[in-house]
Design an enzyme around this catalytic site. Structure first.
Site, PDB file in Angstrom:
ATOM      1  N   PRO A   1      26.411 100.987 -76.635  1.00 25.44           N
ATOM      2  CA  PRO A   1      27.393 100.971 -75.538  1.00 25.44           C
ATOM      3  C   PRO A   1      28.824 100.846 -76.057  1.00 25.44           C
ATOM      4  CG  PRO A   1      26.142  98.915 -75.588  1.00 25.44           C
ATOM      5  CD  PRO A   1      25.523  99.822 -76.593  1.00 25.44           C
TER       6      PRO A   1
ATOM      7  N   GLU B   1      20.305  92.505 -79.103  1.00 29.07           N
ATOM      8  CA  GLU B   1      21.771  92.471 -78.970  1.00 29.07           C
ATOM      9  C   GLU B   1      22.446  93.604 -79.747  1.00 29.07           C
ATOM     10  OE1 GLU B   1      23.637  90.742 -76.889  1.00 29.07           O
ATOM     11  OE2 GLU B   1      21.710  90.072 -76.106  1.00 29.07           O
TER      12      GLU B   1
ATOM     13  N   ARG C   1      19.561 121.767 -74.550  1.00 32.79           N
ATOM     14  CA  ARG C   1      19.727 122.843 -73.573  1.00 32.79           C
ATOM     15  C   ARG C   1      20.879 123.779 -73.927  1.00 32.79           C
ATOM     16  NH1 ARG C   1      23.038 122.407 -69.461  1.00 32.79           N
ATOM     17  NH2 ARG C   1      21.674 123.214 -67.838  1.00 32.79           N
TER      18      ARG C   1
ATOM     19  N   ASP D   1      27.729 125.816 -66.063  1.00 37.38           N
ATOM     20  CA  ASP D   1      27.533 124.409 -65.719  1.00 37.38           C
ATOM     21  C   ASP D   1      28.837 123.640 -65.559  1.00 37.38           C
ATOM     22  OD1 ASP D   1      24.814 124.180 -65.575  1.00 37.38           O
ATOM     23  OD2 ASP D   1      24.552 123.751 -67.707  1.00 37.38           O
TER      24      ASP D   1
HETATM   25  N1  SAM Z   1      25.101  93.519 -77.249  1.00 36.24           N
HETATM   26  C1  SAM Z   1      25.348  94.926 -77.173  1.00 36.24           C
HETATM   27  C2  SAM Z   1      26.780  95.134 -76.688  1.00 36.24           C
HETATM   28  O1  SAM Z   1      27.241  94.379 -75.870  1.00 36.24           O
HETATM   29  O2  SAM Z   1      27.401  96.152 -77.120  1.00 36.24           O
HETATM   30  C3  SAM Z   1      24.367  95.592 -76.215  1.00 36.24           C
HETATM   31  C4  SAM Z   1      23.009  95.769 -76.776  1.00 36.24           C
HETATM   32  S1  SAM Z   1      21.935  96.640 -75.699  1.00 36.24           S
HETATM   33  C5  SAM Z   1      21.205  95.340 -74.753  1.00 36.24           C
HETATM   34  C6  SAM Z   1      20.599  97.119 -76.727  1.00 36.24           C
HETATM   35  C7  SAM Z   1      20.657  98.561 -77.218  1.00 36.24           C
HETATM   36  O3  SAM Z   1      20.578  99.454 -76.127  1.00 36.24           O
HETATM   37  C8  SAM Z   1      21.893  98.968 -77.972  1.00 36.24           C
HETATM   38  O4  SAM Z   1      21.838  98.586 -79.322  1.00 36.24           O
HETATM   39  C9  SAM Z   1      21.901 100.459 -77.801  1.00 36.24           C
HETATM   40  O5  SAM Z   1      21.088 101.118 -78.749  1.00 36.24           O
HETATM   41  C10 SAM Z   1      21.274 100.650 -76.424  1.00 36.24           C
HETATM   42  N2  SAM Z   1      22.262 100.885 -75.364  1.00 36.24           N
HETATM   43  C11 SAM Z   1      22.557 100.050 -74.341  1.00 36.24           C
HETATM   44  N3  SAM Z   1      23.488 100.578 -73.537  1.00 36.24           N
HETATM   45  C12 SAM Z   1      23.797 101.784 -74.052  1.00 36.24           C
HETATM   46  C13 SAM Z   1      24.705 102.809 -73.677  1.00 36.24           C
HETATM   47  N4  SAM Z   1      25.482 102.704 -72.613  1.00 36.24           N
HETATM   48  N5  SAM Z   1      24.744 103.929 -74.429  1.00 36.24           N
HETATM   49  C14 SAM Z   1      23.975 104.059 -75.524  1.00 36.24           C
HETATM   50  N6  SAM Z   1      23.095 103.115 -75.936  1.00 36.24           N
HETATM   51  C15 SAM Z   1      23.008 102.000 -75.207  1.00 36.24           C
END
Ligand code: SAM
Length: 243
Positions: free
Chosen positions: A108, A135, A173, A188
């Site tokens: 994220p 995390e 795609r 698209d």
């Molecule tokens: N503690 C992290 C932070 O606040 O940035 C969030 C960890 S999240 C609970 C666990 C995993 O989900 C991440 O390591 C990532 O691989 C994935 N993930 C969660 N949200 C995501 C997003 N918006 N885009 C891509 N991957 C995501």
């Protein structure tokens, strides 16, 4: 294109990437997709992939060792295969490796994924997509292994497998031959900087709501003009930031 996904939850990726256009892309040889369980690269009896964060804090952090081992294995394996197919004796091994495999971490905190990034990634020959959980991952993975951190939007999911499915679908795609009609991807939303114009199909009248007359007229110039205007209008209404 070859795609390796490394995740703690292979089943989350398997079903959505084993249906419809993604399934056919694999059957047609447009992509070679492998979904791996990160625990296969652990060396201890309990297949541990996480540990408590240094400095304290909530939750667990994914350890670097299995992630480095997985990515290096998958990168080397692909490198060996492509070297066997295309020997290039005068180029340094490390340079070839960097060029051949693009390492992506779902996070994220990464760059927000969009059609432009999808288009760029569709030009790569090998993607290794690492999915986080808990995390997130030890930061040395980001500093020393990953080429690109990608977020699918400003919200937090429980793990990266769901996000990886989104990214793979959007990239695949765009590959030649993946869609029935090559023009579909061109028309698209986002491809020309606008959202797509409204679309209609039969019946021409449904519950008293009529399809715009211009679409039934057979006049291509007028239809194109109408679509352009509608695309701008829709974009202004839903995504003014794109204009
Ligand atoms: N503690 C992290 C932070 O606040 O940035 C969030 C960890 S999240 C609970 C666990 C995993 O989900 C991440 O390591 C990532 O691989 C994935 N993930 C969660 N949200 C995501 C997003 N918006 N885009 C891509 N991957 C995501």
């Amino acid at each position: 294109m070859k795609i390796d996904i490394v995740t703690l939850f292979p089943e989350i990726c398997r079903a959505p990437l084993g249906e419809s256009i993604m399934k056919r892309a694999q059957e047609k040889g447009i992509i070679e997709l492998h979904i791996h369980n990160l625990r296969d690269w652990t060396t201890d009896k309990h297949h541990v992939v996480d540990d408590a964060p240094f400095g304290g804090g909530q939750g667990m952090v994914m350890k670097p060792e299995p992630i480095f081992a997985a990515v290096e294995d998958l990168r080397d394996m692909t490198q060996k295969t492509s070297n066997a197919q295309h020997p290039t004796p005068n180029i340094q091994q490390s340079k070839i490796e960097n060029r051949k495999s693009k390492i992506i971490l779902m996070s994220p905190a990464g760059r927000r994924f969009d059609q432009q990034i999808a288009r760029q990634l569709s030009q790569e020959s090998h993607l290794i997509i690492v999915c986080g959980h808990y995390e997130g991952v030890d930061h040395r993975v980001i500093e020393h292994l990953v080429d690109l951190e990608v977020s699918i939007g400003d919200y937090v999911l429980t793990n990266g497998a769901i996000a990886a499915v989104v990214v793979v679908d959007a990239i695949v795609r765009l590959l030649p031959g993946a869609l029935g009609h090559e023009q579909s991807a061109v028309d698209d939303s986002f491809n020309r900087g606008l959202l797509e114009a409204p679309q209609y199909t039969r019946p021409a009248e449904f519950r008293g709501w009529k399809v715009p007359q211009v679409l039934l007229s057979g006049n291509h110039a007028e239809t194109d003009k109408w679509r352009k205007e509608q695309a701008i209008e829709r974009t202004r209404e839903n995504r003014p930031d794109l204009l």
